[in-house]
Design a protein around this motif. Structure first.
Motif, PDB file in Angstrom:
ATOM      1  N   PRO A 147      34.776  39.138  29.133  1.00 32.28           N
ATOM      2  CA  PRO A 147      35.840  38.224  29.582  1.00 32.28           C
ATOM      3  C   PRO A 147      36.765  38.934  30.566  1.00 32.28           C
ATOM      4  O   PRO A 147      37.041  40.132  30.428  1.00 32.28           O
ATOM      5  CB  PRO A 147      36.578  37.879  28.282  1.00 32.28           C
ATOM      6  CG  PRO A 147      35.594  38.138  27.199  1.00 32.28           C
ATOM      7  CD  PRO A 147      34.741  39.274  27.671  1.00 32.28           C
ATOM      8  N   ALA A 148      37.256  38.191  31.551  1.00 30.46           N
ATOM      9  CA  ALA A 148      38.099  38.804  32.581  1.00 30.46           C
ATOM     10  C   ALA A 148      39.115  37.802  33.097  1.00 30.46           C
ATOM     11  O   ALA A 148      38.854  36.589  33.139  1.00 30.46           O
ATOM     12  CB  ALA A 148      37.247  39.314  33.738  1.00 30.46           C
ATOM     13  N   ILE A 149      40.281  38.312  33.477  1.00 29.58           N
ATOM     14  CA  ILE A 149      41.292  37.524  34.176  1.00 29.58           C
ATOM     15  C   ILE A 149      41.811  38.361  35.341  1.00 29.58           C
ATOM     16  O   ILE A 149      41.585  39.571  35.393  1.00 29.58           O
ATOM     17  CB  ILE A 149      42.471  37.106  33.269  1.00 29.58           C
ATOM     18  CG1 ILE A 149      43.263  38.352  32.820  1.00 29.58           C
ATOM     19  CG2 ILE A 149      42.001  36.290  32.078  1.00 29.58           C
ATOM     20  CD1 ILE A 149      44.607  38.027  32.201  1.00 29.58           C
ATOM     21  N   GLY A 150      42.490  37.706  36.256  1.00 28.48           N
ATOM     22  CA  GLY A 150      43.098  38.395  37.382  1.00 28.48           C
ATOM     23  C   GLY A 150      44.196  37.534  37.972  1.00 28.48           C
ATOM     24  O   GLY A 150      44.549  36.477  37.409  1.00 28.48           O
ATOM     25  N   PRO A 151      44.766  37.934  39.087  1.00 25.18           N
ATOM     26  CA  PRO A 151      45.847  37.146  39.692  1.00 25.18           C
ATOM     27  C   PRO A 151      45.459  35.700  39.967  1.00 25.18           C
ATOM     28  O   PRO A 151      46.283  34.786  39.794  1.00 25.18           O
ATOM     29  CB  PRO A 151      46.130  37.909  40.993  1.00 25.18           C
ATOM     30  CG  PRO A 151      45.710  39.317  40.713  1.00 25.18           C
ATOM     31  CD  PRO A 151      44.516  39.205  39.818  1.00 25.18           C
ATOM     32  N   ARG A 152      44.221  35.470  40.382  1.00 22.73           N
ATOM     33  CA  ARG A 152      43.793  34.093  40.644  1.00 22.73           C
ATOM     34  C   ARG A 152      43.796  33.259  39.372  1.00 22.73           C
ATOM     35  O   ARG A 152      44.133  32.071  39.403  1.00 22.73           O
ATOM     36  CB  ARG A 152      42.396  34.090  41.279  1.00 22.73           C
ATOM     37  CG  ARG A 152      41.912  32.705  41.700  1.00 22.73           C
ATOM     38  CD  ARG A 152      40.606  32.779  42.432  1.00 22.73           C
ATOM     39  NE  ARG A 152      39.542  33.282  41.570  1.00 22.73           N
ATOM     40  CZ  ARG A 152      38.312  33.564  41.988  1.00 22.73           C
ATOM     41  NH1 ARG A 152      38.011  33.447  43.275  1.00 22.73           N
ATOM     42  NH2 ARG A 152      37.401  34.000  41.148  1.00 22.73           N
ATOM     43  N   ASN A 194      45.835  29.726  38.919  1.00 26.09           N
ATOM     44  CA  ASN A 194      45.186  28.491  38.504  1.00 26.09           C
ATOM     45  C   ASN A 194      45.717  27.985  37.170  1.00 26.09           C
ATOM     46  O   ASN A 194      45.815  26.774  36.950  1.00 26.09           O
ATOM     47  CB  ASN A 194      43.676  28.687  38.434  1.00 26.09           C
ATOM     48  CG  ASN A 194      43.056  28.887  39.799  1.00 26.09           C
ATOM     49  OD1 ASN A 194      43.604  28.448  40.802  1.00 26.09           O
ATOM     50  ND2 ASN A 194      41.914  29.546  39.850  1.00 26.09           N
ATOM     51  N   ALA A 195      46.062  28.903  36.273  1.00 28.79           N
ATOM     52  CA  ALA A 195      46.646  28.493  34.998  1.00 28.79           C
ATOM     53  C   ALA A 195      48.009  27.856  35.198  1.00 28.79           C
ATOM     54  O   ALA A 195      48.351  26.852  34.554  1.00 28.79           O
ATOM     55  CB  ALA A 195      46.749  29.696  34.058  1.00 28.79           C
ATOM     56  N   ALA A 196      48.805  28.412  36.102  1.00 29.97           N
ATOM     57  CA  ALA A 196      50.106  27.823  36.406  1.00 29.97           C
ATOM     58  C   ALA A 196      49.939  26.423  36.992  1.00 29.97           C
ATOM     59  O   ALA A 196      50.667  25.487  36.624  1.00 29.97           O
ATOM     60  CB  ALA A 196      50.872  28.724  37.369  1.00 29.97           C
ATOM     61  N   THR A 198      38.991  42.284  27.028  1.00 32.06           N
ATOM     62  CA  THR A 198      39.185  41.448  28.213  1.00 32.06           C
ATOM     63  C   THR A 198      39.599  42.332  29.377  1.00 32.06           C
ATOM     64  O   THR A 198      40.594  43.057  29.304  1.00 32.06           O
ATOM     65  CB  THR A 198      40.277  40.379  27.983  1.00 32.06           C
ATOM     66  OG1 THR A 198      39.926  39.591  26.843  1.00 32.06           O
ATOM     67  CG2 THR A 198      40.399  39.467  29.202  1.00 32.06           C
ATOM     68  N   LEU A 199      38.825  42.268  30.443  1.00 31.97           N
ATOM     69  CA  LEU A 199      39.172  42.979  31.661  1.00 31.97           C
ATOM     70  C   LEU A 199      40.347  42.304  32.344  1.00 31.97           C
ATOM     71  O   LEU A 199      40.414  41.081  32.423  1.00 31.97           O
ATOM     72  CB  LEU A 199      37.996  42.968  32.631  1.00 31.97           C
ATOM     73  CG  LEU A 199      36.849  43.938  32.387  1.00 31.97           C
ATOM     74  CD1 LEU A 199      35.664  43.548  33.250  1.00 31.97           C
ATOM     75  CD2 LEU A 199      37.287  45.354  32.695  1.00 31.97           C
ATOM     76  N   ILE A 200      41.270  43.105  32.841  1.00 29.13           N
ATOM     77  CA  ILE A 200      42.336  42.578  33.691  1.00 29.13           C
ATOM     78  C   ILE A 200      42.122  43.174  35.074  1.00 29.13           C
ATOM     79  O   ILE A 200      42.336  44.366  35.295  1.00 29.13           O
ATOM     80  CB  ILE A 200      43.736  42.937  33.159  1.00 29.13           C
ATOM     81  CG1 ILE A 200      43.908  42.441  31.720  1.00 29.13           C
ATOM     82  CG2 ILE A 200      44.791  42.312  34.056  1.00 29.13           C
ATOM     83  CD1 ILE A 200      45.268  42.734  31.129  1.00 29.13           C
ATOM     84  N   ILE A 201      41.667  42.323  35.996  1.00 29.97           N
ATOM     85  CA  ILE A 201      41.412  42.777  37.352  1.00 29.97           C
ATOM     86  C   ILE A 201      42.749  42.960  38.053  1.00 29.97           C
ATOM     87  O   ILE A 201      43.514  42.015  38.207  1.00 29.97           O
ATOM     88  CB  ILE A 201      40.548  41.759  38.121  1.00 29.97           C
ATOM     89  CG1 ILE A 201      39.260  41.451  37.345  1.00 29.97           C
ATOM     90  CG2 ILE A 201      40.229  42.272  39.518  1.00 29.97           C
ATOM     91  CD1 ILE A 201      38.356  42.630  37.127  1.00 29.97           C
ATOM     92  N   ASP A 202      43.048  44.197  38.436  1.00 26.96           N
ATOM     93  CA  ASP A 202      44.322  44.506  39.094  1.00 26.96           C
ATOM     94  C   ASP A 202      45.487  44.134  38.174  1.00 26.96           C
ATOM     95  O   ASP A 202      46.220  43.176  38.406  1.00 26.96           O
ATOM     96  CB  ASP A 202      44.427  43.750  40.421  1.00 26.96           C
ATOM     97  CG  ASP A 202      45.088  44.590  41.498  1.00 26.96           C
ATOM     98  OD1 ASP A 202      45.852  45.502  41.133  1.00 26.96           O
ATOM     99  OD2 ASP A 202      44.829  44.334  42.684  1.00 26.96           O
ATOM    100  N   ALA A 260      52.468  40.826  37.546  1.00 29.39           N
ATOM    101  CA  ALA A 260      53.514  40.429  38.491  1.00 29.39           C
ATOM    102  C   ALA A 260      53.399  38.953  38.833  1.00 29.39           C
ATOM    103  O   ALA A 260      54.417  38.241  38.930  1.00 29.39           O
ATOM    104  CB  ALA A 260      53.421  41.277  39.756  1.00 29.39           C
ATOM    105  N   ALA A 261      52.183  38.453  39.008  1.00 24.91           N
ATOM    106  CA  ALA A 261      51.983  37.032  39.298  1.00 24.91           C
ATOM    107  C   ALA A 261      52.452  36.170  38.138  1.00 24.91           C
ATOM    108  O   ALA A 261      53.074  35.110  38.334  1.00 24.91           O
ATOM    109  CB  ALA A 261      50.513  36.760  39.611  1.00 24.91           C
ATOM    110  N   ALA A 262      52.171  36.606  36.907  1.00 26.43           N
ATOM    111  CA  ALA A 262      52.617  35.859  35.736  1.00 26.43           C
ATOM    112  C   ALA A 262      54.142  35.863  35.632  1.00 26.43           C
ATOM    113  O   ALA A 262      54.763  34.837  35.321  1.00 26.43           O
ATOM    114  CB  ALA A 262      51.993  36.450  34.475  1.00 26.43           C
TER     115      ALA A 262
END
Length: 297
Positions: free
Chosen positions: A246-251, A255-257, A271-275, A281-283
């Motif tokens: 599983p992975a998440i990132g700024p995108r 998209n969640a927002a 869960t990988l956090i890309i960058d 910071a985006a969150a």
């Protein structure tokens, strides 16, 4: 006549065998670069094997060799020559049809593995491909095994924390994904209180969030999503994490927002956090929380 201890020359130390390198199989996206940087920080030796048409420029530039996605014989020839400690797949590829893999691997005459690859879901298909490498004696490990610093820690990651409504949604999402896990559906769901707004299918998290954005609002895009709406993302039971972590990132945050989510709840340690810095910071900018969930067992 005896010799004193000082007269006896010490035995030379046995030479230490050099550590065998890992082979980082680089697909698309930034993940191979992040894994390479993590390996360099830890001092692990590695070589890059780039997948043509998928690996990005920086990884192609540092690759020791490149192969086509379905060139199974070519991959095995390279790995046999290199003798790596382990093989680490990283980055995205477009999953080929079972028929394409059957044609490419026909010379290996492994009917049982090929049958499993042809008749299962995505996870079984990818596990079958890895089995071909393992049958030739190559160990295959995941990013989580060699670059644990890229995984989500437990707890709150940014400035914002889930409120009571979000906590209920997180509990519902955990129960929902746990119940669906044996059926090889997606890793994520958008949940509002006790209601499942959308469940991830083969389309992936981003498209699932686009559906949630439409389903969670009134006609014509008016109105607001229900308070406490949360994206929950967890590893599936029995999932082969070497190829589908599983992975998440700024995108994902963006998209969640847009889908009206109050935050993201992800599985800590898996869960990988890309960058990560850019993701958190985006969150923070969007007012969303990101929390890593400890899930035992």
């Amino acid at each position: 006549m005896s010799l004193s201890a000082s007269a006896v020359a010490p035995a030379p130390a046995a030479p230490t065998a050099p550590e065998r390198p890992l082979v980082l199989v680089a697909g698309a996206g930034r993940l191979p670069e992040l894994v390479a940087a993590s390996l360099e920080r830890s001092g692990r030796p590695f070589r890059v094997l780039a997948i043509r048409g998928f690996a990005e420029g920086p990884m192609r530039a540092r690759a020791k060799a490149s192969v086509d996605l379905l060139d199974v014989a070519g991959v095995l020839k390279i790995l046999d020559a290199w003798g790596p400690a382990s093989v680490v797949p990283a980055g995205g590829v477009s999953r080929p049809s079972p028929a394409a893999i059957l044609n490419a691997a026909a010379a290996l005459r492994n009917r049982e593995v090929l049958r499993a690859m042809a008749n299962g879901g995505d996870d079984r298909l990818l596990r079958g491909a890895l089995s071909l490498l393992e049958e030739r004696g190559h160990s295959v490990v995941g990013v989580h095994d060699v670059a644990p610093d890229l995984l989500s820690p437990e707890g709150q990651l940014g400035r914002h924390a889930p409120d009571e409504a979000a906590a209920l949604s997180i509990a519902t999402g955990r129960a929902l994904l746990g119940a669906l896990s044996p059926y090889d559906v997606g890793q994520a769901a958008v949940v509002a209180a006790l209601r499942a707004v959308a469940v991830e299918g083969p389309e992936g998290t981003d498209r699932m969030l686009a559906r949630a954005r439409a389903l969670g609002r009134r006609p014509f895009g008016l109105g607001r999503a229900q308070p406490g709406t949360v994206l929950v993302k967890l590893a599936k039971e029995g999932q082969d994490l070497r190829v589908d972590l599983p992975a998440i990132g700024p995108r994902t945050v963006t998209n969640a927002a847009a889908a009206g989510c109050a935050g993201l709840a992800i599985q800590a340690g898996l869960t990988l956090i890309i960058d990560r810095a850019a993701t958190v910071a985006a969150a923070d900018r969007a007012g969303l929380f990101v929390v890593g969930l400890r899930i035992d067992g």
